[in-house]
Design a protein around this motif. Structure first.
Motif, PDB file in Angstrom:
ATOM      1  N   UNK A  20       0.807  -1.218   0.000  1.00  0.00           N
ATOM      2  CA  UNK A  20       0.000   0.000   0.000  1.00  0.00           C
ATOM      3  C   UNK A  20       0.835   1.260   0.000  1.00  0.00           C
ATOM      4  N   UNK A  21       2.061   1.168  -0.546  1.00  0.00           N
ATOM      5  CA  UNK A  21       2.907   2.355  -0.660  1.00  0.00           C
ATOM      6  C   UNK A  21       4.197   2.282   0.139  1.00  0.00           C
ATOM      7  N   UNK A  22       4.313   1.306   1.007  1.00  0.00           N
ATOM      8  CA  UNK A  22       5.529   1.177   1.811  1.00  0.00           C
ATOM      9  C   UNK A  22       5.212   0.790   3.236  1.00  0.00           C
ATOM     10  N   UNK A  23       6.258   0.713   4.066  1.00  0.00           N
ATOM     11  CA  UNK A  23       6.056   0.424   5.481  1.00  0.00           C
ATOM     12  C   UNK A  23       5.447   1.643   6.173  1.00  0.00           C
ATOM     13  N   UNK A  24       4.548   1.446   7.147  1.00  0.00           N
ATOM     14  CA  UNK A  24       4.050   2.590   7.909  1.00  0.00           C
ATOM     15  C   UNK A  24       5.213   3.280   8.613  1.00  0.00           C
ATOM     16  N   UNK A  25       5.289   4.580   8.459  1.00  0.00           N
ATOM     17  CA  UNK A  25       6.425   5.351   8.961  1.00  0.00           C
ATOM     18  C   UNK A  25       6.569   5.245  10.475  1.00  0.00           C
ATOM     19  N   UNK A  26       7.808   5.068  10.930  1.00  0.00           N
ATOM     20  CA  UNK A  26       8.091   5.033  12.363  1.00  0.00           C
ATOM     21  C   UNK A  26       7.783   3.712  13.035  1.00  0.00           C
ATOM     22  N   UNK A  27       7.417   2.700  12.261  1.00  0.00           N
ATOM     23  CA  UNK A  27       7.091   1.398  12.831  1.00  0.00           C
ATOM     24  C   UNK A  27       8.295   0.451  12.767  1.00  0.00           C
TER      25      UNK A  27
END
Length: 249
Positions: A20-27
């Motif tokens: 869905x666009x990449x890893x969720x930021x900061x996770x």
């Protein structure tokens, strides 16, 4: 109104499409795979793409391999980590000596057990190294070597929670690699790492007809509507390539 989740694109061909666009930021994300699956390649591709394509500095914390071997192996894919390090965009930390710390360590009048000292040392080196280059992407490869020091499951759980918390506090998008453990020929056992991280990506080889096929599968990913189907991938001269529109089942 639907909330938009900030993404950290991997830049890996095909992978961001199923994320869905990449890893969720900061996770904190776990890459779980068999020997030879390409875990370190995927982690390094995530870092070098961050540096070259997205202007995000990267930190690689190695629990196993020294810098010389690592940089030489990654050069085979055309990834110039030496130049990135010279430009203060990349840092390599060899944390493997942490595994050889004596049974007990004395600090002043205080005696600390090897396991606690190892973890404290690792967390401190991650914090200081990430701050030194303002790292937005962090790799710990492989985290399994840290967890092997703990015979008790509750101790392993606490150590991993402390690591995930410390990584989250950096604000970077972080990736841990770990070994996929199997039960028998086809089955596998769920591992403690899978429960405690924010996302899990599996890399393994399965029989597809008369051939063996490398597959990648997103097992879970917080704040993400994922494609959970196993998708084929290849290790090419440019790194990992995922084929999100192809099926193996």
């Amino acid at each position: 109104m639907k909330k938009t989740v900030a993404r950290t694109p991997t830049g890996v061909p095909g992978l961001d499409e199923i994320l869905g666009g990449g890893f969720p930021q900061g996770r904190v994300i776990l890459i779980l795979g068999e020997p030879g699956a390409g875990k370190t390649i995927l982690c390094s591709q995530f870092l070098i793409n961050g540096i070259d394509k997205f202007g995000e500095n990267g930190l690689f914390v190695s629990m196993e391999e020294g810098k010389g071997h690592y940089v030489r192996e990654m050069t085979a894919f055309g990834w110039d980590f030496d130049t990135a390090e010279t430009e203060s965009k990349f840092s390599f930390v060899d944390a493997s000596p942490i595994r050889t710390i004596p049974g007990e360590v004395r600090i002043g009048k205080l005696t600390i057990g090897r396991q606690d000292f190892s973890l404290i040392s690792l967390l401190e080196v991650i914090r200081s190294s990430a701050k030194a280059i303002d790292a937005q992407r962090i790799i710990v490869d492989p985290v399994s070597l840290l967890l092997y020091q703990y015979a008790d499951e509750s101790q392993r759980r606490k150590a991993l929670l402390d690591l995930v918390e410390a990584l989250t506090e950096t604000g970077a998008t972080c990736v841990l690699s770990s070994e996929l453990r199997r039960v028998g020929i086809k089955g596998r056992t769920l591992q403690i790492e899978e429960y405690l991280v924010h996302g899990v990506v599996l890399m393994q080889t399965i029989a597809a007809g008369r051939t063996m096929e490398r597959i990648i599968q997103v097992e879970k990913m917080r704040e993400t509507q994922i494609d959970r189907q196993p998708r084929p991938y290849r290790i090419t001269e440019r790194g990992i390539e995922v084929y999100p529109r192809e099926s193996v089942i």
